[in-house]
Design an enzyme around this catalytic site. Structure first.
Site, short mmCIF file in Angstrom:
data_model
loop_
_atom_site.label_atom_id
_atom_site.label_comp_id
_atom_site.label_asym_id
_atom_site.label_seq_id
_atom_site.Cartn_x
_atom_site.Cartn_y
_atom_site.Cartn_z
N LYS A 196 0.84 -1.20 0.00
CA LYS A 196 0.00 0.00 0.00
C LYS A 196 0.87 1.26 0.00
O LYS A 196 0.60 2.22 -0.72
CB LYS A 196 -0.94 0.01 1.21
CG LYS A 196 -2.11 -0.94 1.08
CD LYS A 196 -3.00 -0.83 2.31
CE LYS A 196 -4.27 -1.63 2.15
NZ LYS A 196 -5.16 -1.50 3.33
N ALA A 249 -0.80 0.78 5.99
CA ALA A 249 -1.31 -0.08 7.07
C ALA A 249 -2.41 -0.98 6.52
O ALA A 249 -3.13 -0.61 5.60
CB ALA A 249 -1.84 0.77 8.22
N ASP A 250 -2.50 -2.16 7.11
CA ASP A 250 -3.58 -3.07 6.76
C ASP A 250 -3.94 -3.88 8.00
O ASP A 250 -3.05 -4.39 8.69
CB ASP A 250 -3.19 -4.01 5.62
CG ASP A 250 -4.41 -4.67 5.03
OD1 ASP A 250 -5.03 -4.06 4.14
OD2 ASP A 250 -4.76 -5.79 5.47
N THR A 251 -5.22 -3.97 8.29
CA THR A 251 -5.70 -4.70 9.47
C THR A 251 -6.51 -5.90 9.04
O THR A 251 -7.37 -5.80 8.16
CB THR A 251 -6.56 -3.78 10.36
OG1 THR A 251 -5.79 -2.64 10.74
CG2 THR A 251 -7.04 -4.51 11.61
#
Length: 187
Positions: free
Chosen positions: A52, A69-71
């Protein structure tokens, strides 16, 4: 360090980052995630965050530090992504009911000039109460779970949905700013 850019269109990440003293801009990442993968690994989540951030590098005009960021929500080793519709959201919440799951956020920072990068994964756990079908349907109707991993946002869940959580609440929401600031300091 130059400018700080958040490579995310998430209003939750924006709000969390606003609480820090960091001055930042937002450029949503054009990176297309692979939503077919359901097997969990920390490396995978870190790579999502990194990809990203890297996808924003060509979009910046001056030296910048880009945050990606990735959750993901992980139940019994399986990634629960964002639901495709309300029926899917219902099934996810039904599966989470009465169980403990992990919430893992990958955080990556990239220097747009040197391409230097750093990444980390932060883990928290959440235990849901035993939810009734009525509770699940009420949540789905009153809130919009379709843009959230695992079909929920902990910050908007009414009383009686969460039994407990461990780790960082900010991480569960989508970005642990303490970890991010430490990453930036050591970058």
């Amino acid at each position: 360090m130059g400018k700080i850019i958040l490579a995310s269109s998430s209003p939750r990440r924006r709000d969390l980052l606003k609480k820090t003293k960091l001055n930042f801009e937002i450029i949503p990442s054009p990176y297309i995630e692979d939503h077919t993968r359901t097997d969990f690994s920390y490396e995978f989540v870190e790579e999502l965050a990194l990809n990203k951030a890297l996808a924003v590098v060509p979009l910046v005009k001056e030296p910048s530090t880009i945050i990606g960021a990735d959750t993901v929500v992980v139940l019994e080793g399986t990634i629960l992504g964002k639901p495709i519709d309300k029926k899917h959201a219902f099934q996810m919440l039904k599966n989470l009911s009465g169980k403990t799951h992990l919430v893992v956020t990958g955080i990556a920072i990239v220097d747009s000039l040197t391409k230097k990068q750093k990444k980390v994964a932060v883990t928290s756990s959440v235990k849901f109460e035993n939810l009734t079908d009525e509770q699940i349907n009420k949540y789905i109707e009153e809130f919009n779970p379709l843009d959230k991993a695992g079909s929920y946002g902990i910050q908007e869940l009414p009383d009686g949905y969460i039994n407990s959580y461990t780790g960082s609440l900010e991480n569960i929401i989508g970005l642990d700013t303490k970890v991010l600031c430490e990453l930036l300091e050591n970058f």
